[in-house]
Scaffold this active site. Sequence first.
Site, PDB file in Angstrom:
ATOM      1  N   LYS A 584       0.424   2.397  -4.427  1.00  0.00           N
ATOM      2  CA  LYS A 584      -1.007   2.640  -4.477  1.00  0.00           C
ATOM      3  C   LYS A 584      -1.561   3.108  -3.128  1.00  0.00           C
ATOM      4  O   LYS A 584      -2.758   3.124  -2.901  1.00  0.00           O
ATOM      5  CB  LYS A 584      -1.750   1.390  -4.952  1.00  0.00           C
ATOM      6  CG  LYS A 584      -1.258   0.918  -6.319  1.00  0.00           C
ATOM      7  CD  LYS A 584      -2.077  -0.210  -6.858  1.00  0.00           C
ATOM      8  CE  LYS A 584      -1.477  -0.767  -8.157  1.00  0.00           C
ATOM      9  NZ  LYS A 584      -1.290   0.223  -9.207  1.00  0.00           N
ATOM     10  N   VAL A 586      -1.325   1.722  -0.125  1.00  0.00           N
ATOM     11  CA  VAL A 586      -1.859   0.702   0.786  1.00  0.00           C
ATOM     12  C   VAL A 586      -0.731   0.014   1.560  1.00  0.00           C
ATOM     13  O   VAL A 586      -0.840  -1.121   1.974  1.00  0.00           O
ATOM     14  CB  VAL A 586      -2.702  -0.349   0.020  1.00  0.00           C
ATOM     15  CG1 VAL A 586      -3.972   0.278  -0.516  1.00  0.00           C
ATOM     16  CG2 VAL A 586      -1.896  -0.986  -1.114  1.00  0.00           C
ATOM     17  N   ALA A 591       4.269  -3.699   4.520  1.00  0.00           N
ATOM     18  CA  ALA A 591       4.036  -5.135   4.486  1.00  0.00           C
ATOM     19  C   ALA A 591       5.342  -5.895   4.272  1.00  0.00           C
ATOM     20  O   ALA A 591       5.589  -6.932   4.899  1.00  0.00           O
ATOM     21  CB  ALA A 591       3.029  -5.480   3.383  1.00  0.00           C
ATOM     22  N   ASP A 621       1.305   2.282   9.531  1.00  0.00           N
ATOM     23  CA  ASP A 621       1.325   1.269   8.483  1.00  0.00           C
ATOM     24  C   ASP A 621       1.881  -0.052   9.011  1.00  0.00           C
ATOM     25  O   ASP A 621       1.288  -1.121   8.831  1.00  0.00           O
ATOM     26  CB  ASP A 621       2.182   1.745   7.303  1.00  0.00           C
ATOM     27  CG  ASP A 621       1.691   3.055   6.713  1.00  0.00           C
ATOM     28  OD1 ASP A 621       0.560   3.455   7.045  1.00  0.00           O
ATOM     29  OD2 ASP A 621       2.436   3.667   5.939  1.00  0.00           O
TER      30      ASP A 621
END
Length: 926
Positions: A584, A586, A591, A621
Amino acid sequence: LKTSAVLPLPVKKRCSCSTSLSLSLCFCCRWLRSSPCPRLANVVAMGIEGEEQAAPTRRLIFAYYVTGHGFGHATRVVEVARHLIAAGHEVHVVTGAPDFVFTSEIQSANLHIRKVLLDCGAVQADALTVDRLASLEKYSQTAVVPRKSILATEVAWLQSIKADLVVSDVVPVACRAAADAGIRSVCVTNFSWDFIYAEYVMAAGYHHRSIVWQIAEDYSHCEFLIRLPGYCPMPAFRDVIDVPLVVRRLHKARSEVRKELGIGEDVKLVIFNFGGQPAGWKLKEEWLPDGWLCLVAACILQDTAVGKKHASDKLSGARRLRDAIVLGYQLQRAPGRDISIPDWYSLAENEVGLRPTLSSSDIHGDSSLMESYIEDFDILQGDLHGLTDTMAFLKSLSGLDCAVDSGKSTERRQLRERIAAAGLFNWEEDIFVTRAPGRLDVMGGIADYSGSLVLQMPIREACHVAVQRNHPCKHKLWKHALARQNAKGKGPIPVVQIVSFGSELSNRAPTFDMDLADLMDGSQPISYEKAFHYFAQDPSQKWAAYVAGTILVLMSELGVQFSDSISILVKYQCLVSSAVPEGKGVSSSAAVEVATMSAIAAAHGLNVENCIVGAPCGVMDQMTSACGEANKLLAMVCQPAEVKELVTIPSHIRFWGLDSGIRHSVGGTDYGSVRIGTFMGRTMIKSAASALLSQCLAMNNLQQADGMNSDEIEEDGVELLKNEVLQDYLCNLSTHRYEAVYAKMLPECMLGESFLKTYIDHDDPVTVIDPKRTYGVRSPTKHPIYENFRVKTFKALLSAATTDEQLSALGELMYQCHYSYNDCGLGSDGTDRLVKLVQEMQHRRSPNGKTSLFGAKITGGGSGGSVCVIGRNCVRSSEEILEIQQRYKDATGYLPFILEGSSPGAGKFGFLRLRRRQGNTCATEK
């Protein structure tokens, strides 16, 4: 009744205004008595609790909305309405209940009944059996689908009767309609439908969650709540006034009732009753005397209608937050969301200045709630930071060793990952847990690999990873891993075993394992290229590169040697643990990388924060996930990764992410081809700059030989060309210089083979040019040059004066970025539709004439994923985001995931070192 406790209770109290002994409660003096108090009429007309106040000078008009759930609400409304009418006012009741419920108690021309059903309550087979899914679907049909026409009709009606006050028990849309009509509203209730439906969402599916948020938003327009006893958490309401029970008056004398029940006059009996039960059920009702409770509620409504500011009993911050956490917990247990206070609640309070913005530690600081989540572990090192998503992760971690019932209707893949996870950890050894959030690309995006300034916000959705290291002799091996080692005949050797919870939500195998020796080539770590091919052998296990690949990075970059086996729990819901949604835009992958590397580093006493996997992305990121802070934008110049500052998001500005439902992948061909085109353009510009520099220097030498004035040669121009020949990052080229010198010389597109013949290479270590493919050049080259300028301007505007012009300018910069993505070929129908919906919201007329949303753009690598939206930090903005969500679903069938809120990066979180408390395993409990 047979099971009721029957307790003797002395009731010989004497009313100050009568000599009668009594068993009911006097309105004015609150003594028990058997007949109405003579001062009652004056109390109703003049004020509360017998205080002498001036009665209103005109007849007031009340619009009283009654929920469609049963008759109980209607009967208590009767008592409040009866007292209001007795005081000379006019009451319009909006209800689906039969007329006789009201007319049998009130015979007055000042009572008007309007038969309209605006909510449906719960769908029940009997008093105790609720069909949760049917309830949600019926509410959607009753109040959500026709919402626009309902609001228009109710606003027009309220204005036509010239209502002074709207009262709701407890119809959500009534509060919003009142706000749109410019009329104050008050709710009278002991529960709210957002709380009730929250539990239904848990049973029926979290995709219905938008119903709950819409109801809560509607309630937030209410001025205050008149709260009745037996209440549930209701955080949507800003102010609260507590009153006793509101009940209908008695129609039988006490002696008659006692005689019918066979209860003597000397016994005090408390009876509870749950209405609607079939004959033969013996449920209970709290039986109270007539009147006093109705009087209090009616007087408050009268005072509010004439403009009196009623002093409410303010709840403590801790109490209100605890209520909100209870509601938030029920909603957020669903897959795809963490556990936290709804932002609309915090915003509503901030709007009226009830309290300053809360930090996450304040929001989640309820110690008793924390203790309930971590009761199975001793935290030997680290801090939870009050993050309830971390608490939930620990709760799921503690349940890994519980027995798995294969007889239940558990999907095969879920069963496999559950069994694998159950034996993953040695509960007598330390476990290390880390947390890393995803990021919302506010500005910068794909310009990061060209050296742009970027502005990134760490989002609330985060991933958690649990890691444990064990000596190979003590490590629990899965059967196939043990068989593999036995076949090699080498005895216990270090391995890595990974369990991916939630793999059923995507095409991933639930487990992955490998010998750590597979990451070595002799005495040296294998190359990243070999590692990429190793993990790509099985598409269903390619995800493991994001996890196990971090081990290779530590080996290659820091020379770390791993002699112990490593167990890693990757608990996917939308990603790992909690809710960083995959595909998506993000940074779900970043992460995972940051959380995994942080956990492995913590387990081995290292301090690192960089990661890698086989996608040609920049570094923003991972840096945001590692270094970001809650409610701040990480400002970083990607040359290669210089953090400039953390920019506080102004309190009047808010950002959202809206997921288009179109999967984004930075490993996809569109992203890679645009990057190649960008580096092609950079190579061409450097080549052109070199040619121009040679011409200038040759001309300079010629002029000097002819004796011409060398001052005519522009030294600054030569220096510019020298810098442009040597530049490593396109973003160091100014927009005006690009347009003046290089823009016209760049082709729109170019065949890979033609480029390679002329320029040999594009000098990008992570992409390879396909000679047979045609690449766009001009747009991908132009984008980062202009984006760098837009980001710098955006950052400067954030600290400008708070005006609509400021917000409009910020939004315009985001729109420009979005359309520049499209020019590069990185747009999508879904993201374009969301941006268009934001524009429609921005330009339509609002009741107060103010715009709430100001701009939007596609995020991350583009080609789908999410859009970032900027708007005013107010409740109306949240309403419009919800409307966009619903309109997108109506058009596409997909309900967008809403990203809202922020949380600390992995650096701020650090790590937790845990040890399972002895005796706290499922086996021990059994």
